[in-house]
Design an enzyme around this catalytic site. Structure first.
Site, short mmCIF file in Angstrom:
data_model
loop_
_atom_site.label_atom_id
_atom_site.label_comp_id
_atom_site.label_asym_id
_atom_site.label_seq_id
_atom_site.Cartn_x
_atom_site.Cartn_y
_atom_site.Cartn_z
N ARG A 119 -89.94 -12.54 -10.60
CA ARG A 119 -88.73 -13.30 -10.99
C ARG A 119 -89.06 -14.69 -11.53
NH1 ARG A 119 -86.95 -10.97 -6.11
NH2 ARG A 119 -85.69 -9.14 -6.51
N LYS A 141 -87.31 -19.74 -25.74
CA LYS A 141 -86.85 -18.38 -26.05
C LYS A 141 -88.05 -17.44 -25.90
CE LYS A 141 -84.37 -18.92 -30.07
NZ LYS A 141 -83.70 -18.22 -31.17
N GLU A 182 -91.63 -24.02 -41.40
CA GLU A 182 -90.75 -24.41 -40.29
C GLU A 182 -90.87 -25.91 -40.00
OE1 GLU A 182 -88.55 -22.38 -39.07
OE2 GLU A 182 -89.35 -20.34 -39.31
N LYS A 218 -87.18 -30.29 -32.87
CA LYS A 218 -86.75 -29.06 -32.18
C LYS A 218 -86.39 -29.36 -30.73
CE LYS A 218 -87.15 -24.24 -31.37
NZ LYS A 218 -87.77 -22.93 -31.59
N GLU A 228 -78.17 -22.10 -27.18
CA GLU A 228 -77.85 -21.72 -28.55
C GLU A 228 -76.37 -21.42 -28.79
OE1 GLU A 228 -80.11 -18.34 -30.05
OE2 GLU A 228 -81.05 -19.76 -31.39
N ARG A 232 -77.82 -25.97 -31.76
CA ARG A 232 -79.09 -25.31 -32.00
C ARG A 232 -79.07 -24.47 -33.28
NH1 ARG A 232 -83.09 -23.12 -27.21
NH2 ARG A 232 -84.62 -22.14 -28.53
N ASN A 236 -81.50 -22.92 -37.80
CA ASN A 236 -81.50 -21.73 -38.67
C ASN A 236 -81.34 -22.08 -40.15
OD1 ASN A 236 -81.84 -19.69 -36.71
ND2 ASN A 236 -79.74 -20.05 -36.04
N HIS A 239 -82.45 -19.75 -42.92
CA HIS A 239 -82.71 -18.45 -42.30
C HIS A 239 -81.68 -17.36 -42.64
CE1 HIS A 239 -85.80 -20.62 -40.20
NE2 HIS A 239 -86.17 -19.56 -39.52
N HIS A 243 -83.86 -14.56 -43.71
CA HIS A 243 -84.00 -13.31 -42.94
C HIS A 243 -83.67 -12.10 -43.79
CE1 HIS A 243 -83.73 -15.19 -38.67
NE2 HIS A 243 -84.97 -14.80 -38.93
N HIS A 253 -92.54 -14.39 -42.82
CA HIS A 253 -91.36 -15.16 -42.39
C HIS A 253 -91.31 -16.56 -43.03
CE1 HIS A 253 -88.11 -16.44 -39.79
NE2 HIS A 253 -88.82 -17.52 -39.46
#
Ligand SMILES: NC(=O)c1ccc[n+]([C@@H]2O[C@H](COP(=O)([O-])OP(=O)(O)OC[C@H]3O[C@@H](n4cnc5c(N)ncnc54)[C@H](O)[C@@H]3O)[C@@H](O)[C@H]2O)c1
Ligand SMILES: [Zn+2]
Length: 347
Positions: A119, A141, A182, A218, A228, A232, A236, A239, A243, A253
């Site tokens: 956990r 993330k 990025e 960031k 998010e 946040r 993107n 993106h 994407h 990417h």
């Protein structure tokens, strides 16, 4: 060495250390009575894992290293389970530590393993690609892929992130360029000084400085919006179109994000009063990144954009710029989408 803190409910939960010398003494947080350290690493950076193990063994800790499959092949539940079983064999306890060394694929699965084993055990990430250093390892993330990218994971901050910029200095040029997309994105949405640094030096911009600036952006955004729900989203930028192009044409990417930022710049010029689209495009080109998409069916790209996570009931939402450092999230109409796609050669 630069220290940047991630905070939750006003207490620091994660410390990001950036510099050429962060893998020296005291690389693990104080105050934990750990005896064992499990290290998962990509094959390409096994020497880094061995260097870390040797430092920790000198401090009296028991270390074991396990090599992950390279790239996305590491981000599976099977690999996670194999690691859990290995950690059982090592008899790791809740007071022990997991370290993940490598690019974003290694830190994503490593973060997931650390966040869920028993956990959650103390987890330390050592990103070794530019993309990992400015993006994947920052922000908590974690994920594996299950029939789609990043579909299972948890938000969980590592106790510490060690960005050893001496390692990034040696990166193959393609990996440097990939992550630079990025890093420069962080400049466009929040730090004009970072844009100027890149304009002055191009790809030779001092890595420690650019990583510190990009991580500050960031971390600042994540501190305001950990899970998010709001701000946040500005990360993107580039993106939504990016994407879709990545999905349809399978380009890397970072390349897709670069093209996506050019598209978003054109949409920003059309509806958000952004006057710096040509300057943005010049810099993206100067950094060796593409500004025109590979040949693709516009209908397929539009369909892929509609699958984007950022879409809600009211229509397609894109991050646009009013000016550098002033992002806005807007619902865009088909004419604006057309302007965005046409700017990158999709019509
Ligand atoms: N968690 C997040 O917020 C987040 C954000 C962005 C991206 N990501 C994830 O990050 C992953 C992409 O990251 P990536 O581009 O770092 O890919 P990657 O981890 O697949 O690494 C790319 C390649 O670089 C090699 N490599 C790593 N360090 C190296 C070094 N120092 N020198 C030479 N080669 C080295 C790796 O072995 C691999 O072959 C994707 O899975 C993506 O989903 C996550
Ligand atoms: Zn990205």
């Amino acid at each position: 060495m630069e220290r940047i803190l991630i905070r939750a409910a006003d207490s620091a939960v994660s410390e990001i250390r950036i510099g050429p010398d962060v893998l020296g003494q005291n690389l693990l947080p104080m105050g934990q009575a750990r005896r064992r350290v499990a290290i998962v690493s990509q094959p390409s950076v096994n020497p880094v894992a061995m260097r870390i193990a040797s430092i920790l063994e000198d401090e009296g800790l028991e270390c074991a290293i396990r090599l992950l499959p390279d790239r996305e092949a590491a981000k599976t539940l099977q690999v996670a389970e194999d690691c859990f079983l290995w950690m059982n064999e090592l008899a790791l306890t809740r007071s022990d530590t997991l370290i993940a060394v490598g690019g974003g694929a290694a830190t994503d699965v490593g973060g997931f393993i650390g966040a869920t084993y028993l956990r959650g055990i103390e987890t330390v990430l050592v990103p070794t690609t530019m993309l990992g250093a400015v993006d994947a390892a920052i922000g908590g993330k974690t994920a594996v892929n299950i029939g789609g990218k990043n579909l299972a994971g948890v938000f969980s901050h590592p106790a510490r992130v060690l960005v050893a910029t001496d390692i990034l200095e040696e990166l193959p040029i393609e990996l440097l360029i990939e992550g630079t997309a990025e890093a420069v994105k962080a400049g466009f949405i929040a730090d004009e000084g970072l844009i100027e640094l890149y304009e002055e030096h191009g790809l030779k911009a001092p890595i420690t400085d650019v990583v510190i600036r990009a991580v500050r952006v960031k971390a600042g955004v994540v501190n305001e919006d950990f899970t998010e729900r709001g701000r946040r989203a500005i990360l993107n930028y580039g993106h939504t179109v990016g994407h879709a192009i990545e999905h349809v044409t399978k380009i890397p990417h970072g390349h897709a994000v670069a093209i996506g930022m050019v598209a978003a710049g054109a949409a920003s010029a059309a509806v958000a009063g952004f006057s710096e689209a040509p300057r943005q495009q010049r810099l993206i080109e100067q950094l060796g990144l593409p500004v025109i998409a590979p040949a693709a069916d516009p209908e397929e790209i539009r369909a892929a954009m509609k699958l984007d996570k950022k879409r809600d009931e009211s229509g397609l939402r894109m991050v646009l710029l009013e000016s550098f450092g002033k992002p806005v999230v807007m619902t865009v109409d088909p004419t604006t989408v057309h302007a965005a796609l046409s700017a990158v050669g999709i019509e």
